[in-house]
Design an enzyme around this catalytic site. Sequence first.
Site, short mmCIF file in Angstrom:
data_model
loop_
_atom_site.label_atom_id
_atom_site.label_comp_id
_atom_site.label_asym_id
_atom_site.label_seq_id
_atom_site.Cartn_x
_atom_site.Cartn_y
_atom_site.Cartn_z
N LYS A 25 -3.22 -8.23 -7.44
CA LYS A 25 -3.97 -7.95 -6.22
C LYS A 25 -3.39 -6.68 -5.59
O LYS A 25 -2.33 -6.69 -4.99
CB LYS A 25 -3.86 -9.10 -5.21
CG LYS A 25 -4.70 -8.83 -3.94
CD LYS A 25 -4.02 -9.31 -2.69
CE LYS A 25 -4.74 -8.85 -1.44
NZ LYS A 25 -4.68 -7.38 -1.22
N TYR A 38 2.41 -21.10 0.55
CA TYR A 38 1.39 -21.36 -0.47
C TYR A 38 1.99 -22.08 -1.68
O TYR A 38 1.38 -23.01 -2.23
CB TYR A 38 0.75 -20.05 -0.94
CG TYR A 38 0.07 -19.22 0.11
CD1 TYR A 38 -0.40 -19.79 1.31
CD2 TYR A 38 -0.11 -17.85 -0.06
CE1 TYR A 38 -1.02 -19.01 2.27
CE2 TYR A 38 -0.73 -17.07 0.91
CZ TYR A 38 -1.18 -17.66 2.06
OH TYR A 38 -1.79 -16.88 3.01
N CYS A 71 10.17 0.73 2.39
CA CYS A 71 11.00 -0.38 2.82
C CYS A 71 12.48 -0.04 2.82
O CYS A 71 13.27 -0.65 3.54
CB CYS A 71 10.73 -1.62 1.97
SG CYS A 71 10.93 -1.34 0.20
N GLU A 122 11.06 -3.03 12.01
CA GLU A 122 10.71 -2.08 10.95
C GLU A 122 9.49 -1.27 11.41
O GLU A 122 8.39 -1.81 11.53
CB GLU A 122 10.40 -2.80 9.65
CG GLU A 122 10.13 -1.86 8.50
CD GLU A 122 9.86 -2.58 7.19
OE1 GLU A 122 10.30 -2.08 6.14
OE2 GLU A 122 9.20 -3.64 7.21
N GLU A 175 9.97 -9.16 -2.25
CA GLU A 175 10.69 -7.95 -1.84
C GLU A 175 10.01 -7.48 -0.56
O GLU A 175 8.84 -7.12 -0.57
CB GLU A 175 10.63 -6.88 -2.92
CG GLU A 175 11.65 -5.78 -2.73
CD GLU A 175 11.16 -4.64 -1.87
OE1 GLU A 175 11.53 -4.62 -0.67
OE2 GLU A 175 10.42 -3.79 -2.37
N TRP A 222 0.81 -1.22 0.00
CA TRP A 222 0.00 0.00 0.00
C TRP A 222 0.84 1.27 0.00
O TRP A 222 0.29 2.36 -0.15
CB TRP A 222 -0.95 0.03 1.19
CG TRP A 222 -0.37 -0.34 2.53
CD1 TRP A 222 -0.59 -1.49 3.22
CD2 TRP A 222 0.49 0.46 3.37
NE1 TRP A 222 0.10 -1.48 4.43
CE2 TRP A 222 0.76 -0.29 4.54
CE3 TRP A 222 1.08 1.72 3.23
CZ2 TRP A 222 1.58 0.19 5.57
CZ3 TRP A 222 1.90 2.20 4.25
CH2 TRP A 222 2.14 1.44 5.40
#
Length: 499
Positions: free
Chosen positions: A192, A256, A303, A393, A268, A168
């Site tokens: 997505k 998954y 990030c 973080e 990432e 986001w």
Amino acid sequence: MTDLLTREEYKTLAAKLALPTSAFIDGSYRPAHSGKTFSTVNPATGDTLAEVAACGTEDVEFAVVKAREAFDDGRWSKLHPSERKDILIRFAKLLTRNRRELAVMESLDSGKTIFDCETVDVPETISCIKWHAEAIDKIYDQVSPASDDHIAMIVREPVGVVGLVLPWNFPLLMLAWKIGPALAAGCSVVVKPAEETSLTALRVAELAMEAGIPRGVLNIVPGTGPEVGEPLGRHMDVDMISFTGSTETGRRFLRYAADSNLKEVVLEMGGKNPSVVLRDAENLDRVAAHVVNGAFWNMGENCSASSRLIVEEEIKDALLERIFAHAREWTMGDPLDPEHRVGALVSSDHFGKVCSYLETGATVLMGGKAHDGAFVEPTILEASRGSRVAQEEIFGPVLNVMTVKGFDEAIELANSTEYGLAASIFTANAKKALRGARAIRAGTVTVNCFGEGDIATPFGGFKQSGFGGRDNSLAAHDQYTQIKTIWLDLSDDEDEAVG
């Protein structure tokens, strides 16, 4: 630089925006199969912007089926490379034509400042699409050394149907970082977007269709992680997942893949990035400007944010004095006011998370206050090396200061987290710069500046910051392809030997 409007002009544009609300699958907007929606909220005001389709497993299945049909019939994957290039160039031109609409939509949906959207996010989104488009018909395959009786060709082929899961914090730019090389390679994609920031991805898909990207090639499926992300990650007909986001969620996509078809996975993820400032660094005012930009740009929701300042003790006070001066220039407030450099955090949940780090007992050197349930002041803390502030973080406008006695201690401290995405080192000594850049375990190390390189340089991390590939550069194309060896036997039948 883009000519910025006034706050009032941006407000007028925002009021006129037609916001997309439906999934974009097989070339058209569609409601969720269930009919459900979720609210997307302007984080700066708390107002609901729109009700967006809350997709689920059925929508993922439909999107993957259509993406597979598009890939297998070759409407995109088998186009001549120059044709794909021409279409993506048209796509970039449409993004340019609609850049202000996209910038305002991005600011409303994410809390990002319109200054950043207009001057960084949208221009770099367009640049990314253009760069990968231009690379399409300039990437050569190889012929390996072989005997006179053989030719060995090493060729790239598109990996197939790719699931792209976005964060986001940079909705438009991360969309471009993924669809640019994936579409250039000839893949079909199912995107997505983050549920907090779905609007610009939906609008971009419409522009892509207008540019000539065939139906089924670019699909946008909004919804939550459990309802869309997990079914996409577990789908047996998805060939690859590229994910940008938290390390915790990245681990899920590895599971998954292991539990389904062992699809390729590129991750990432997070960062706890150091700025190492040595005693011989030149022009401390310039160093301070870079440190502040690295820590507070995009509200620290980045990030690769420089969230740890590691400074040799002899220059700590002089550097901090300059850092405080530059940080005071980062004004906070309404994201649609181009005078502001610090906007709203993306959601109330994330606001609460960031605020929790302000209550850990760390020494507050500057800032440290939260406002209106959405804004956190640029904050400078001093916390111990093993503390949460120093190790986790935060993903907010928070810089932690740590003092060292020398070069070796600085590098050891820079490497003392589980992350390894980015780092900066400031020194006038060329040997120390190169030794430090080599010794720091991070995917990108900048010298005497903060940054991530540019579109032509690979971006990704070491340790728990990255896995499986790189964004940007030609390395990004490679991760959306598979390598095939074609071995040709040219020997005469009479001389042919088995083996």
